[in-house]
Design an enzyme around this catalytic site. Structure first.
Site, PDB file in Angstrom:
ATOM      1  N   ARG A  94       0.809  -1.227   0.000  1.00  0.00           N
ATOM      2  CA  ARG A  94       0.000   0.000   0.000  1.00  0.00           C
ATOM      3  C   ARG A  94       0.840   1.274   0.000  1.00  0.00           C
ATOM      4  O   ARG A  94       0.284   2.369   0.020  1.00  0.00           O
ATOM      5  CB  ARG A  94      -0.925   0.015   1.227  1.00  0.00           C
ATOM      6  CG  ARG A  94      -1.879  -1.163   1.259  1.00  0.00           C
ATOM      7  CD  ARG A  94      -2.475  -1.353   2.639  1.00  0.00           C
ATOM      8  NE  ARG A  94      -1.436  -1.737   3.608  1.00  0.00           N
ATOM      9  CZ  ARG A  94      -1.681  -1.954   4.903  1.00  0.00           C
ATOM     10  NH1 ARG A  94      -2.903  -1.824   5.373  1.00  0.00           N
ATOM     11  NH2 ARG A  94      -0.691  -2.301   5.711  1.00  0.00           N
ATOM     12  N   CYS A 113       2.247  -0.509  10.028  1.00  0.00           N
ATOM     13  CA  CYS A 113       3.310  -1.343   9.449  1.00  0.00           C
ATOM     14  C   CYS A 113       3.370  -2.690  10.180  1.00  0.00           C
ATOM     15  O   CYS A 113       3.548  -2.741  11.403  1.00  0.00           O
ATOM     16  CB  CYS A 113       4.648  -0.622   9.555  1.00  0.00           C
ATOM     17  SG  CYS A 113       6.017  -1.545   8.808  1.00  0.00           S
ATOM     18  N   HIS A 134       5.575   3.957   7.683  1.00  0.00           N
ATOM     19  CA  HIS A 134       4.118   4.130   7.594  1.00  0.00           C
ATOM     20  C   HIS A 134       3.433   3.584   8.832  1.00  0.00           C
ATOM     21  O   HIS A 134       3.915   2.640   9.461  1.00  0.00           O
ATOM     22  CB  HIS A 134       3.569   3.475   6.326  1.00  0.00           C
ATOM     23  CG  HIS A 134       3.639   1.977   6.310  1.00  0.00           C
ATOM     24  ND1 HIS A 134       2.527   1.183   6.503  1.00  0.00           N
ATOM     25  CD2 HIS A 134       4.676   1.120   6.149  1.00  0.00           C
ATOM     26  CE1 HIS A 134       2.891  -0.098   6.432  1.00  0.00           C
ATOM     27  NE2 HIS A 134       4.192  -0.167   6.231  1.00  0.00           N
TER      28      HIS A 134
HETATM   29 CO    CO Z   1       5.428  -1.722   6.596  1.00  0.00          CO
END
Ligand code: CO
Length: 210
Positions: free
Chosen positions: A46, A101, A98
Site C-alpha cells: 500500500r 506497518c 508508515h
Molecule cells: Co510496513
C-alpha cells in the site's frame, strides 16, 4: 484477484497508450535514468511511492524492504546507496515509514529466529532504545510512535554511513529526510528529521544515540 495473463494484457494496452500519447517516451527513457530522489520505504503493497508523490517514471530510485530499514550490514542497502550517490548523484533521499506497518507490529509482539524475525530485530533494537517512552503508550499509539522512531533511526543509519559522509565532505548535495505515510488518509507527514550536511548531522547527533 487478477491473473498474470490479465496483467500482461494490461501492460500491452499501457505501452500502446504511452506510445500514442508520447511517441518518444520509451526511446527517451531507454537512453538513461536521471532520478532526483532515492526512496527508502517499506515493502508493504500500500505504500509504493510512484503514485503518491506525482513524479514521472524515471524520477525515483527505489529501495524497499520490510519496515523500511537501512541496514548498515546489508549488501543490498549499501549497493543501492552507493549507486544512488556515487553514480546517479541523487540529491534527495526520503526514508518513508508508515502507520499500520506489520514489521513494526512484529517488533513489538514477538521475536524468533526465522529470517523475518532476524530482519525485524533491527526495529526491535529501536524499540529497546526507546522502551520507557513507548511502554507508557497505549498499544496503537505505541506502534505509531515506533514507526516514527524507526524512520528516525534509519535516517541516522544513513548519515552514519561512509558513502553519505564522503559525499558531504566533497560538497555533493545530499539531503536526507524522514517522513511517515498514513495509510488512513494517504498523507505523507515530515517528521522534522532532515540533514543536509555532515555539520548539520553532527550538531544534532553528538552525544546521543540515533
Ligand atoms: Co510496513
Amino acid at each position: 484477484m487478477h491473473t498474470i495473463e490479465q496483467m500482461l494484457a494490461y501492460n500491452r494496452e499501457w505501452a500502446a497508450r504511452i506510445r500514442d500519447e508520447e511517441p518518444d517516451f520509451f526511446e527517451r527513457t531507454a537512453a538513461g535514468q536521471n532520478p532526483e530522489l532515492l526512496w527508502i520505504g517499506c515493502s508493504d503493497s500500500r505504500v509504493g511511492p510512484d503514485k503518491m508523490i506525482g513524479l514521472p517514471m524515471g524520477s525515483i530510485f527505489v529501495h524497499r524492504n520490510i519496515a523500511n530499514v537501512f541496514a548498515t550490514n546489508d549488501l543490498n542497502c549499501l549497493a543501492v546507496l552507493e549507486y544512488a550517490i556515487d553514480e546517479l548523484k541523487i540529491p534527495n533521499i526520503v526514508v518513508c515509514g508508515h502507520y499500520g506497518c506489520g514489521g513494526v507490529a512484529a517488533a513489538l509482539s514477538h521475536s524468533g529466529v526465522q529470517p523475518i524475525d532476524l530482519w525485524i530485530d533491527q526495529v526491535r533494537f529501536v524499540y529497546q532504545r526507546h522502551q520507557r517512552e513507548l511502554d507508557a503508550l497505549e498499544p496503537e499509539a505505541r506502534a505509531r510512535r515506533l514507526a516514527e522512531l524507526n524512520v528516525e533511526a534509519q535516517v541516522h543509519n544513513l548519515c552514519r554511513n561512509t558513502i553519505v559522509r564522503e559525499a558531504w565532505k566533497r560538497g555533493q548535495p545530499v539531503n536526507i529526510i524522514g517522513v511517515i505515510y498514513d495509510i488512513h488518509d494517504g498523507l505523507l507527514k515530515p517528521l522534522g528529521i532532515e540533514f543536509r550536511s555532515l555539520a548539520d548531522w553532527e550538531r544534532i547527533h553528538v552525544g546521543r544515540q540515533g
